[in-house]
Scaffold this motif. Structure first.
Motif, PDB file in Angstrom:
ATOM      1  N   MET A   1     -64.809  39.753  31.713  1.00 19.48           N
ATOM      2  CA  MET A   1     -64.717  40.782  32.727  1.00 19.48           C
ATOM      3  C   MET A   1     -63.252  40.882  33.162  1.00 19.48           C
ATOM      4  O   MET A   1     -62.641  39.882  33.486  1.00 19.48           O
ATOM      5  CB  MET A   1     -65.607  40.405  33.909  1.00 19.48           C
ATOM      6  CG  MET A   1     -65.732  41.473  34.942  1.00 19.48           C
ATOM      7  SD  MET A   1     -66.862  41.042  36.285  1.00 19.48           S
ATOM      8  CE  MET A   1     -68.400  40.887  35.452  1.00 19.48           C
ATOM      9  N   THR A   2     -62.688  42.064  33.144  1.00 23.28           N
ATOM     10  CA  THR A   2     -61.295  42.236  33.514  1.00 23.28           C
ATOM     11  C   THR A   2     -61.140  42.264  35.022  1.00 23.28           C
ATOM     12  O   THR A   2     -62.076  42.526  35.769  1.00 23.28           O
ATOM     13  CB  THR A   2     -60.745  43.551  32.940  1.00 23.28           C
ATOM     14  OG1 THR A   2     -61.419  44.634  33.583  1.00 23.28           O
ATOM     15  CG2 THR A   2     -60.922  43.640  31.442  1.00 23.28           C
ATOM     16  N   ASP A   3     -59.920  41.995  35.485  1.00 27.86           N
ATOM     17  CA  ASP A   3     -59.649  42.020  36.916  1.00 27.86           C
ATOM     18  C   ASP A   3     -59.902  43.404  37.511  1.00 27.86           C
ATOM     19  O   ASP A   3     -60.445  43.523  38.599  1.00 27.86           O
ATOM     20  CB  ASP A   3     -58.211  41.598  37.197  1.00 27.86           C
ATOM     21  CG  ASP A   3     -57.997  40.118  36.939  1.00 27.86           C
ATOM     22  OD1 ASP A   3     -58.966  39.350  37.055  1.00 27.86           O
ATOM     23  OD2 ASP A   3     -56.864  39.736  36.624  1.00 27.86           O
ATOM     24  N   ARG A   4     -59.508  44.450  36.794  1.00 29.62           N
ATOM     25  CA  ARG A   4     -59.728  45.810  37.292  1.00 29.62           C
ATOM     26  C   ARG A   4     -61.213  46.125  37.410  1.00 29.62           C
ATOM     27  O   ARG A   4     -61.652  46.733  38.372  1.00 29.62           O
ATOM     28  CB  ARG A   4     -59.075  46.834  36.379  1.00 29.62           C
ATOM     29  CG  ARG A   4     -57.598  46.896  36.520  1.00 29.62           C
ATOM     30  CD  ARG A   4     -57.042  48.018  35.692  1.00 29.62           C
ATOM     31  NE  ARG A   4     -55.608  47.828  35.579  1.00 29.62           N
ATOM     32  CZ  ARG A   4     -54.886  48.256  34.588  1.00 29.62           C
ATOM     33  NH1 ARG A   4     -55.449  48.922  33.603  1.00 29.62           N
ATOM     34  NH2 ARG A   4     -53.598  48.054  34.559  1.00 29.62           N
ATOM     35  N   ARG A   5     -61.965  45.704  36.404  1.00 30.29           N
ATOM     36  CA  ARG A   5     -63.406  45.973  36.423  1.00 30.29           C
ATOM     37  C   ARG A   5     -64.068  45.232  37.583  1.00 30.29           C
ATOM     38  O   ARG A   5     -64.893  45.798  38.285  1.00 30.29           O
ATOM     39  CB  ARG A   5     -64.020  45.567  35.090  1.00 30.29           C
ATOM     40  CG  ARG A   5     -65.474  45.893  34.990  1.00 30.29           C
ATOM     41  CD  ARG A   5     -65.981  45.615  33.606  1.00 30.29           C
ATOM     42  NE  ARG A   5     -67.405  45.863  33.570  1.00 30.29           N
ATOM     43  CZ  ARG A   5     -68.194  45.434  32.633  1.00 30.29           C
ATOM     44  NH1 ARG A   5     -67.698  44.756  31.619  1.00 30.29           N
ATOM     45  NH2 ARG A   5     -69.469  45.683  32.666  1.00 30.29           N
ATOM     46  N   GLU A  11     -65.251  46.779  45.050  1.00 27.97           N
ATOM     47  CA  GLU A  11     -64.950  47.991  45.812  1.00 27.97           C
ATOM     48  C   GLU A  11     -66.188  48.859  45.973  1.00 27.97           C
ATOM     49  O   GLU A  11     -66.390  49.496  47.009  1.00 27.97           O
ATOM     50  CB  GLU A  11     -63.839  48.783  45.113  1.00 27.97           C
ATOM     51  CG  GLU A  11     -63.377  50.004  45.857  1.00 27.97           C
ATOM     52  CD  GLU A  11     -62.651  49.693  47.153  1.00 27.97           C
ATOM     53  OE1 GLU A  11     -62.726  50.532  48.081  1.00 27.97           O
ATOM     54  OE2 GLU A  11     -62.022  48.635  47.259  1.00 27.97           O
ATOM     55  N   ALA A  12     -67.039  48.875  44.965  1.00 29.42           N
ATOM     56  CA  ALA A  12     -68.237  49.715  44.995  1.00 29.42           C
ATOM     57  C   ALA A  12     -69.347  49.130  45.867  1.00 29.42           C
ATOM     58  O   ALA A  12     -70.327  49.818  46.144  1.00 29.42           O
ATOM     59  CB  ALA A  12     -68.754  49.929  43.575  1.00 29.42           C
TER      60      ALA A  12
END
Length: 95
Positions: A1-5, A11-12
């Motif tokens: 899992m990437t940091d952005r994901r 955030e969601a």
């Protein structure tokens, strides 16, 4: 899992499981709270499970004890996820 994901997943988060934010950043009252979030992110990645699995546990913990402090619910959800996947966590009191 990437940091952005992962950041997008956090955030969601909405409703009772959404972390408190100020200017778009998560707010922590004590260092252990940020560490609890980091541990949850790391455990989800290590186990290869989706963030949704952790989020469901967090929601369940909040609903089970609505008066409990928010990040203590994070710890309870983290402990539940770890235990169910056979991962031991070292017990430490919040600092």
């Amino acid at each position: 899992m990437t940091d952005r994901r992962t950041a997008a997943l956090i955030e969601a988060m909405a409703g009772p499981e959404a972390p408190r934010r100020a200017d778009g950043e998560m707010v922590f009252e004590a260092p252990w709270q940020g560490r609890a979030v980091a541990m949850a992110l790391g455990l989800v990645e290590r186990l290869g499970v989706g963030w949704e699995e952790f989020r469901r546990r967090l929601v369940a913990e909040i609903e089970a004890q609505p008066g409990r402090p928010y990040y203590e619910s994070w710890l309870a959800a983290l402990e539940s996820l770890a235990a169910d996947h056979g991962v031991g966590l070292q017990e430490r009191a919040p600092a």
